[in-house]
Design a protein around this motif. Sequence first.
Motif, PDB file in Angstrom:
ATOM      1  N   UNK A  20      54.386  98.922   0.776  1.00 56.69           N
ATOM      2  CA  UNK A  20      55.595  98.337   1.384  1.00 56.69           C
ATOM      3  C   UNK A  20      56.467  99.619   1.606  1.00 56.69           C
ATOM      4  N   UNK A  21      56.270 100.227   2.732  1.00 55.74           N
ATOM      5  CA  UNK A  21      56.473 101.077   2.520  1.00 55.74           C
ATOM      6  C   UNK A  21      58.425 100.795   3.078  1.00 55.74           C
ATOM      7  N   UNK A  22      59.312 101.797   2.653  1.00 57.74           N
ATOM      8  CA  UNK A  22      60.614 102.286   2.769  1.00 57.74           C
ATOM      9  C   UNK A  22      60.601 101.842   4.161  1.00 57.74           C
ATOM     10  N   UNK A  23      61.961 100.697   4.441  1.00 58.71           N
ATOM     11  CA  UNK A  23      61.966 100.332   6.031  1.00 58.71           C
ATOM     12  C   UNK A  23      61.162  99.669   6.794  1.00 58.71           C
ATOM     13  N   UNK A  24      59.980  99.153   6.036  1.00 62.11           N
ATOM     14  CA  UNK A  24      59.158  98.448   6.770  1.00 62.11           C
ATOM     15  C   UNK A  24      59.619  96.899   6.752  1.00 62.11           C
ATOM     16  N   UNK A  25      59.669  95.767   7.769  1.00 60.33           N
ATOM     17  CA  UNK A  25      59.952  94.845   7.643  1.00 60.33           C
ATOM     18  C   UNK A  25      58.400  93.524   7.770  1.00 60.33           C
ATOM     19  N   UNK A  26      58.057  92.931   6.492  1.00 62.91           N
ATOM     20  CA  UNK A  26      56.734  92.646   6.656  1.00 62.91           C
ATOM     21  C   UNK A  26      56.584  91.269   6.374  1.00 62.91           C
ATOM     22  N   UNK A  27      55.814  90.435   6.446  1.00 65.09           N
ATOM     23  CA  UNK A  27      56.489  88.920   6.767  1.00 65.09           C
ATOM     24  C   UNK A  27      55.087  88.822   5.825  1.00 65.09           C
ATOM     25  N   UNK A  28      55.063  87.552   4.833  1.00 64.63           N
ATOM     26  CA  UNK A  28      53.708  87.191   4.630  1.00 64.63           C
ATOM     27  C   UNK A  28      53.333  85.572   4.655  1.00 64.63           C
ATOM     28  N   UNK A  29      52.438  84.879   5.622  1.00 65.90           N
ATOM     29  CA  UNK A  29      51.563  84.073   6.234  1.00 65.90           C
ATOM     30  C   UNK A  29      50.781  83.641   5.140  1.00 65.90           C
ATOM     31  N   UNK A  30      50.230  82.712   4.844  1.00 66.97           N
ATOM     32  CA  UNK A  30      49.732  82.120   5.413  1.00 66.97           C
ATOM     33  C   UNK A  30      49.770  79.946   4.819  1.00 66.97           C
ATOM     34  N   UNK A  31      48.770  79.614   4.723  1.00 66.04           N
ATOM     35  CA  UNK A  31      48.901  78.030   4.538  1.00 66.04           C
ATOM     36  C   UNK A  31      49.736  77.844   2.186  1.00 66.04           C
ATOM     37  N   UNK A  32      50.179  76.227   2.855  1.00 70.07           N
ATOM     38  CA  UNK A  32      50.919  76.180   1.679  1.00 70.07           C
ATOM     39  C   UNK A  32      49.934  76.321   0.550  1.00 70.07           C
ATOM     40  N   UNK A  33      50.072  77.567  -0.411  1.00 70.51           N
ATOM     41  CA  UNK A  33      49.065  77.015  -1.877  1.00 70.51           C
ATOM     42  C   UNK A  33      48.784  78.378  -2.036  1.00 70.51           C
ATOM     43  N   UNK A  34      49.210  79.193  -0.980  1.00 69.02           N
ATOM     44  CA  UNK A  34      47.715  80.576  -0.933  1.00 69.02           C
ATOM     45  C   UNK A  34      48.089  81.047  -1.640  1.00 69.02           C
ATOM     46  N   UNK A  35      49.612  81.346  -2.293  1.00 67.50           N
ATOM     47  CA  UNK A  35      50.308  82.733  -3.137  1.00 67.50           C
ATOM     48  C   UNK A  35      51.288  83.040  -2.836  1.00 67.50           C
ATOM     49  N   UNK A  36      52.069  82.525  -1.333  1.00 65.77           N
ATOM     50  CA  UNK A  36      53.027  84.015  -0.774  1.00 65.77           C
ATOM     51  C   UNK A  36      53.551  83.683  -1.863  1.00 65.77           C
ATOM     52  N   UNK A  37      54.029  82.832  -1.837  1.00 68.19           N
ATOM     53  CA  UNK A  37      55.976  82.185  -2.681  1.00 68.19           C
ATOM     54  C   UNK A  37      55.882  83.494  -4.656  1.00 68.19           C
ATOM     55  N   UNK A  38      54.189  83.074  -4.773  1.00 73.03           N
ATOM     56  CA  UNK A  38      54.450  83.882  -5.821  1.00 73.03           C
ATOM     57  C   UNK A  38      54.240  85.142  -6.097  1.00 73.03           C
ATOM     58  N   UNK A  39      53.726  86.055  -5.276  1.00 74.34           N
ATOM     59  CA  UNK A  39      53.620  87.320  -4.752  1.00 74.34           C
ATOM     60  C   UNK A  39      55.114  87.892  -4.589  1.00 74.34           C
ATOM     61  N   UNK A  40      55.804  87.193  -4.119  1.00 72.19           N
ATOM     62  CA  UNK A  40      57.303  87.357  -3.391  1.00 72.19           C
ATOM     63  C   UNK A  40      58.248  87.405  -5.207  1.00 72.19           C
ATOM     64  N   UNK A  41      57.301  85.825  -6.197  1.00 65.80           N
ATOM     65  CA  UNK A  41      58.587  86.816  -7.138  1.00 65.80           C
ATOM     66  C   UNK A  41      57.555  87.118  -7.794  1.00 65.80           C
ATOM     67  N   UNK A  42      56.493  88.239  -8.412  1.00 68.81           N
ATOM     68  CA  UNK A  42      55.904  89.206  -9.058  1.00 68.81           C
ATOM     69  C   UNK A  42      57.006  90.636  -8.151  1.00 68.81           C
ATOM     70  N   UNK A  43      57.352  90.453  -7.286  1.00 69.82           N
ATOM     71  CA  UNK A  43      57.835  91.644  -6.360  1.00 69.82           C
ATOM     72  C   UNK A  43      59.380  91.917  -6.820  1.00 69.82           C
ATOM     73  N   UNK A  44      59.460  90.968  -7.134  1.00 64.24           N
ATOM     74  CA  UNK A  44      61.184  90.785  -7.683  1.00 64.24           C
ATOM     75  C   UNK A  44      61.328  90.765  -9.464  1.00 64.24           C
ATOM     76  N   UNK A  45      60.509  90.601  -9.643  1.00 56.07           N
ATOM     77  CA  UNK A  45      60.384  90.902 -11.345  1.00 56.07           C
ATOM     78  C   UNK A  45      60.215  89.633 -12.094  1.00 56.07           C
ATOM     79  N   UNK A  46      59.557  88.502 -11.050  1.00 55.65           N
ATOM     80  CA  UNK A  46      60.748  86.868 -12.268  1.00 55.65           C
ATOM     81  C   UNK A  46      58.860  86.462 -12.683  1.00 55.65           C
ATOM     82  N   UNK A  47      58.316  87.252 -12.732  1.00 54.20           N
ATOM     83  CA  UNK A  47      56.931  86.790 -13.003  1.00 54.20           C
ATOM     84  C   UNK A  47      56.124  88.230 -12.899  1.00 54.20           C
TER      85      UNK A  47
END
Length: 210
Positions: A20-47
Amino acid sequence: MRRKKTTSTFEALKGIDLVIDEGQSVAILGFNGSGKSTLLKLLSGVMKPDAGSVLTRGQVAGLIEVGAGFHPELSGRENVFLNAAILGMSRSQIEERYDDIVAFSEIGDFIDQEVKHYSSGMFMRLAFSVAIHVDVDVLLVDEILSVGDAPFRAKCRGKFDELIAAGKTLVIVSHDMEMVRELCTRAVVIRKGTVVFDGDVEEAIDAIAA
């Protein structure tokens, strides 16, 4: 004792490879349980990932769960200082921006109450207000704006527009396709932990149900 398997392994994400390049606005889409929130937690350093690596540059702030980083026994005022410190602000910066944080949240009448008495909407208002007053380079948002009322959601979208205009990077998990269309220039669709599409927003929305 009988050597029976008592645990199971679930891979939330498999072979994700994104830049993801600097300044981009990116949506992470998918049905519930697809892994979207896990991906954000990895990006944030929570996981932390079991394999591979996650590299981020600059100050990262995440609005991943309503009330995350808040202590229920502390007041709203105390939690502003606590949460802002967790996000990397110094005490002098917090004191300088405290009035703006409270004003944006619109919960000044309740700021000295313990947050365990707050509704999910009040949590969200205060958490969002703290996060967007940090000198953030990357903002991660996971669907929590759905708990706010319409006027506050509109104000949040206006703040997103300001961050985009300032060249900040946004990564947004949302089921609100109108917000995705308004804010994002790229969308990634995840299905069962893998990326099945990465590109144009409209094509991504079509790909969700494909």
